[in-house]
Write a protein that holds these residues in place. Structure first.
Motif, PDB file in Angstrom:
ATOM      1  N   ASP A 430     100.215 -33.410 -12.700  1.00  0.00           N
ATOM      2  CA  ASP A 430      99.964 -34.701 -12.416  1.00  0.00           C
ATOM      3  C   ASP A 430      98.429 -34.928 -12.546  1.00  0.00           C
ATOM      4  O   ASP A 430      97.679 -34.338 -11.866  1.00  0.00           O
ATOM      5  CB  ASP A 430     100.412 -35.222 -10.901  1.00  0.00           C
ATOM      6  CG  ASP A 430     100.425 -36.767 -10.864  1.00  0.00           C
ATOM      7  OD1 ASP A 430     100.228 -37.333 -11.571  1.00  0.00           O
ATOM      8  OD2 ASP A 430     100.224 -36.964  -9.568  1.00  0.00           O
ATOM      9  N   GLN A 431      98.018 -36.072 -13.281  1.00  0.00           N
ATOM     10  CA  GLN A 431      96.867 -36.431 -13.624  1.00  0.00           C
ATOM     11  C   GLN A 431      96.466 -37.403 -12.681  1.00  0.00           C
ATOM     12  O   GLN A 431      95.120 -37.679 -12.763  1.00  0.00           O
ATOM     13  CB  GLN A 431      96.574 -36.642 -15.259  1.00  0.00           C
ATOM     14  CG  GLN A 431      96.822 -35.589 -16.252  1.00  0.00           C
ATOM     15  CD  GLN A 431      96.320 -34.380 -15.743  1.00  0.00           C
ATOM     16  OE1 GLN A 431      94.891 -34.446 -15.731  1.00  0.00           O
ATOM     17  NE2 GLN A 431      96.901 -33.260 -15.495  1.00  0.00           N
ATOM     18  N   GLY A 432      97.084 -37.743 -11.928  1.00  0.00           N
ATOM     19  CA  GLY A 432      96.684 -38.875 -10.896  1.00  0.00           C
ATOM     20  C   GLY A 432      97.008 -40.422 -11.106  1.00  0.00           C
ATOM     21  O   GLY A 432      96.736 -40.641 -12.140  1.00  0.00           O
ATOM     22  N   THR A 433      97.119 -41.147 -10.001  1.00  0.00           N
ATOM     23  CA  THR A 433      97.129 -42.575 -10.192  1.00  0.00           C
ATOM     24  C   THR A 433      95.975 -43.191  -9.106  1.00  0.00           C
ATOM     25  O   THR A 433      95.821 -42.714  -7.919  1.00  0.00           O
ATOM     26  CB  THR A 433      98.628 -43.056  -9.899  1.00  0.00           C
ATOM     27  OG1 THR A 433      99.715 -42.438 -10.570  1.00  0.00           O
ATOM     28  CG2 THR A 433      98.591 -44.604 -10.040  1.00  0.00           C
ATOM     29  N   SER A 434      95.233 -44.000  -9.468  1.00  0.00           N
ATOM     30  CA  SER A 434      94.277 -44.779  -8.878  1.00  0.00           C
ATOM     31  C   SER A 434      95.039 -45.627  -7.607  1.00  0.00           C
ATOM     32  O   SER A 434      96.044 -46.267  -7.903  1.00  0.00           O
ATOM     33  CB  SER A 434      93.320 -45.791  -9.606  1.00  0.00           C
ATOM     34  OG  SER A 434      92.538 -46.349  -8.789  1.00  0.00           O
ATOM     35  N   THR A 435      94.442 -45.666  -6.518  1.00  0.00           N
ATOM     36  CA  THR A 435      94.863 -46.430  -5.269  1.00  0.00           C
ATOM     37  C   THR A 435      94.181 -47.788  -5.540  1.00  0.00           C
ATOM     38  O   THR A 435      94.681 -48.693  -4.862  1.00  0.00           O
ATOM     39  CB  THR A 435      94.491 -45.932  -3.988  1.00  0.00           C
ATOM     40  OG1 THR A 435      93.090 -45.724  -3.781  1.00  0.00           O
ATOM     41  CG2 THR A 435      95.261 -44.685  -3.894  1.00  0.00           C
ATOM     42  N   PHE A 436      93.272 -47.857  -6.327  1.00  0.00           N
ATOM     43  CA  PHE A 436      92.349 -49.166  -6.408  1.00  0.00           C
ATOM     44  C   PHE A 436      91.746 -49.415  -5.134  1.00  0.00           C
ATOM     45  O   PHE A 436      91.273 -50.806  -4.996  1.00  0.00           O
ATOM     46  CB  PHE A 436      93.409 -50.353  -7.046  1.00  0.00           C
ATOM     47  CG  PHE A 436      93.865 -50.056  -8.527  1.00  0.00           C
ATOM     48  CD1 PHE A 436      93.092 -50.029  -9.559  1.00  0.00           C
ATOM     49  CD2 PHE A 436      95.228 -49.631  -8.474  1.00  0.00           C
ATOM     50  CE1 PHE A 436      93.768 -49.714 -10.893  1.00  0.00           C
ATOM     51  CE2 PHE A 436      95.695 -49.368  -9.825  1.00  0.00           C
ATOM     52  CZ  PHE A 436      94.908 -49.274 -10.815  1.00  0.00           C
ATOM     53  N   ARG A 437      91.514 -48.665  -4.524  1.00  0.00           N
ATOM     54  CA  ARG A 437      90.671 -48.765  -3.259  1.00  0.00           C
ATOM     55  C   ARG A 437      89.721 -47.443  -3.246  1.00  0.00           C
ATOM     56  O   ARG A 437      89.892 -46.462  -3.610  1.00  0.00           O
ATOM     57  CB  ARG A 437      91.538 -48.677  -2.081  1.00  0.00           C
ATOM     58  CG  ARG A 437      92.691 -49.910  -1.947  1.00  0.00           C
ATOM     59  CD  ARG A 437      93.290 -49.927  -0.839  1.00  0.00           C
ATOM     60  NE  ARG A 437      92.764 -50.125   0.366  1.00  0.00           N
ATOM     61  CZ  ARG A 437      92.879 -50.449   1.680  1.00  0.00           C
ATOM     62  NH1 ARG A 437      94.179 -50.080   1.942  1.00  0.00           N
ATOM     63  NH2 ARG A 437      92.288 -50.962   2.581  1.00  0.00           N
ATOM     64  N   SER A 438      88.388 -47.965  -2.667  1.00  0.00           N
ATOM     65  CA  SER A 438      87.474 -46.980  -2.397  1.00  0.00           C
ATOM     66  C   SER A 438      87.606 -46.443  -0.821  1.00  0.00           C
ATOM     67  O   SER A 438      88.311 -46.744  -0.213  1.00  0.00           O
ATOM     68  CB  SER A 438      85.980 -47.735  -2.358  1.00  0.00           C
ATOM     69  OG  SER A 438      85.758 -48.493  -1.170  1.00  0.00           O
ATOM     70  N   SER A 439      86.740 -45.402  -0.950  1.00  0.00           N
ATOM     71  CA  SER A 439      86.929 -44.628   0.480  1.00  0.00           C
ATOM     72  C   SER A 439      86.529 -45.307   1.657  1.00  0.00           C
ATOM     73  O   SER A 439      86.940 -45.170   2.560  1.00  0.00           O
ATOM     74  CB  SER A 439      86.015 -43.132   0.202  1.00  0.00           C
ATOM     75  OG  SER A 439      84.788 -43.406  -0.156  1.00  0.00           O
ATOM     76  N   ASN A 440      85.396 -45.810   1.416  1.00  0.00           N
ATOM     77  CA  ASN A 440      84.810 -46.899   2.637  1.00  0.00           C
ATOM     78  C   ASN A 440      85.833 -47.923   2.948  1.00  0.00           C
ATOM     79  O   ASN A 440      85.798 -48.199   4.174  1.00  0.00           O
ATOM     80  CB  ASN A 440      83.526 -47.061   2.324  1.00  0.00           C
ATOM     81  CG  ASN A 440      82.531 -45.972   2.615  1.00  0.00           C
ATOM     82  OD1 ASN A 440      82.484 -45.139   3.522  1.00  0.00           O
ATOM     83  ND2 ASN A 440      81.408 -45.874   1.724  1.00  0.00           N
ATOM     84  N   ASP A 441      86.307 -48.465   1.970  1.00  0.00           N
ATOM     85  CA  ASP A 441      87.471 -49.581   2.097  1.00  0.00           C
ATOM     86  C   ASP A 441      88.414 -49.032   3.082  1.00  0.00           C
ATOM     87  O   ASP A 441      88.962 -49.625   4.192  1.00  0.00           O
ATOM     88  CB  ASP A 441      87.679 -50.239   0.890  1.00  0.00           C
ATOM     89  CG  ASP A 441      88.840 -51.111   0.827  1.00  0.00           C
ATOM     90  OD1 ASP A 441      88.747 -51.872   2.050  1.00  0.00           O
ATOM     91  OD2 ASP A 441      89.994 -51.185   0.292  1.00  0.00           O
ATOM     92  N   MET A 442      88.899 -47.628   2.707  1.00  0.00           N
ATOM     93  CA  MET A 442      89.934 -47.214   3.531  1.00  0.00           C
ATOM     94  C   MET A 442      89.579 -46.768   4.753  1.00  0.00           C
ATOM     95  O   MET A 442      90.481 -46.991   6.026  1.00  0.00           O
ATOM     96  CB  MET A 442      90.628 -46.027   2.483  1.00  0.00           C
ATOM     97  CG  MET A 442      91.397 -46.423   1.739  1.00  0.00           C
ATOM     98  SD  MET A 442      92.224 -44.891   0.885  1.00  0.00           S
ATOM     99  CE  MET A 442      93.429 -45.634  -0.344  1.00  0.00           C
TER     100      MET A 442
END
Length: 464
Positions: A430-442
């Motif tokens: 699996d090459q991955g899928t973006s969550t469209f969120r940044s680490s600090n946002d989470m």
């Protein structure tokens, strides 16, 4: 008698001293700058021709600087005010990408040097491999160098480096050794790390001094390797190295270094203090986001907080964090502000979700250990491991939070930052899928639901 005396004096060798103050890995610690500036002022009052050198990573680490309306500008305004003579690139000089680097080069009133990078013409970035500075008739040649990781790139997100091409410094340094013939000293300003600096000194005794950085090593006294003096002043402007080069009739005859404490210096530069106060007057970063209930004193404990945040917010089975992305290791019992959060993770990379088998997760752990220099931090599991004679991770045993062992053939959803997903080279489908969120946002989302945090006794990684 007078004629004899004058003749004797004329025959005496002429002795001169050059003084170089140096720092490395400042990481935008502007709060130490008022004392740092006062210390440099004091040195210049005694040594008016003092040179001031930075060995890379001037930016990244303080959100007041990193998230300024023009990121990194406060740091370079302060460096200009203190009066730096030159800097080499650190890997974090690239954190703003090529456009950010272009701005930095424009802001700095001093040259950047780097011998092991070239830029594509379209970028319009003119960086010289070296500079020659003359003081009191003596000429000093400074050559710049930057570290390269296993992927052949500096430790920055690869997307920041597009258009730049790098080669190991040992391959290009021979081109500049002849500078020693035309100058009184040859100095390498290196962001390659302490151990690599020692290797360079063993390989190139033509060098006189290596002013080093990258590994945050505190070299407290004169250290010669193969006749080459190696310096490094830890990090975050806590110390300054003062190097004294003594010349006799233009020939370098002695090299000494001294480590000076910035934090213990009793004075502050008032103009610099006013600049720092203005940069720090940012209400956004003063906002309290949670309370820390127990003393935190390890990188792993904070890594567990970071991985819990991305796993819980994304709903993944497991979350992983590279140790190099956790930027401090202590947090006292107190309210935690947004400034703390953005300082903990100044890179704020996008979070990527993968579906990985248990076997692929083990490969991820192994490559992190060798690529990032330590065990990966985790959420949703814990593990034990050993290190073999080659410094590689082995005998990995992963236990999931439900008490079951990791199934090598089963599939799990995992999340990690985009730096890890791009740089870590391991076999996976699996090459991955973006969550469209940044680490600090989470992280801020997570802390909004957990107003009290307690990670002071958390441990999920054990070396057998």
């Amino acid at each position: 008698m007078l004629l004899t005396s004058l003749t004797f004096m004329a025959c005496q060798p002429k002795q001169q001293k050059i003084y170089i103050a140096s720092v490395n890995d400042q990481h935008a610690n502007i709060d130490n700058y008022p004392q740092f500036a006062a210390l440099i002022d004091s040195l210049r009052s005694v040594h008016p021709d003092l040179l001031l050198v930075a060995a890379g990573d001037n930016r990244s680490g303080n959100p007041v600087n990193d998230r300024y309306e023009e990121p990194a500008k406060p740091m370079y305004n302060l460096m200009n005010e203190v009066g730096f003579d030159l800097s080499c690139f650190g890997n974090h000089e690239w954190d703003g990408g090529m456009s950010g680097l272009h701005k930095v080069l424009g802001w700095a009133n001093f040259p950047f040097i780097c011998a092991n990078v070239t830029f594509e013409d379209s970028l319009d970035l003119n960086v010289n491999p070296y500079v020659v500075i003359e003081k009191d008739g003596l000429k000093l040649a400074f050559v710049g160098a930057i570290q390269l990781g296993p992927n052949g790139l500096p430790d920055s997100h690869p997307s920041n480096l597009i258009g730049a091409h790098f080669v190991p410094i040992a391959e290009v340094l021979p081109q500049y050794l002849n500078l020693r013939d035309d100058n009184n000293a040859l100095i390498l300003v290196s962001h390659c790390g302490y151990e690599e600096d020692r290797e360079i000194a063993e390989q190139f005794p033509q060098l006189d001094v290596i002013i080093g950085g990258h590994t945050h090593t505190r070299v407290a006294e004169t250290q010669l390797v193969n006749g080459v003096m190696i310096t490094q002043a830890e990090s975050k402007v806590k110390y300054v190295t003062l190097s004294t080069l003594t010349f006799e009739d233009g020939k370098l005859i002695d090299k000494q270094e001294e480590l000076l404490s910035v934090r213990d210096f009793p004075k502050r530069n008032e103009k610099v203090q006013a600049m720092v106060n203005e940069y720090n007057s940012n209400e956004f970063f003063a906002t309290v986001v949670c309370n820390n209930l127990t003393e935190i004193n390890t990188y792993e404990q904070l890594g567990c907080l970071m991985t819990d945040a991305i796993r819980s917010t994304s709903g993944a089975d497991m979350g992983f964090q590279n140790p190099g992305g956790v930027r401090f290791d202590t947090l006292s019992v107190r309210p935690v502000t947004k400034k703390d959060i953005f300082a903990l993770d100044p890179f704020d990379n996008e979070i990527i979700q993968f579906t990985l088998s248990g076997e692929e997760i083990i490969r991820l752990m192994k490559v992190c250990y060798t690529t990032d220099g330590g065990p990966i931090y985790c959420s949703g599991c814990s593990y034990t491991y050993s290190e073999d004679e080659n410094g590689e991770m082995t005998d990995i045993n992963v236990t999931l939070d439900n008490g079951k062992p990791l199934d090598m053939s089963a599939k799990y959803t995992i999340v990690m930052n985009s730096y890890m997903s791009t740089v870590f080279d391991y076999e996976h489908e699996d090459q991955g899928t973006s969550t469209f969120r940044s680490s600090n946002d989470m992280m801020l989302d997570f802390l909004g639901k957990h107003p009290d945090i307690d990670y002071g006794s958390t441990s999920r990684v054990t070396e057998k």
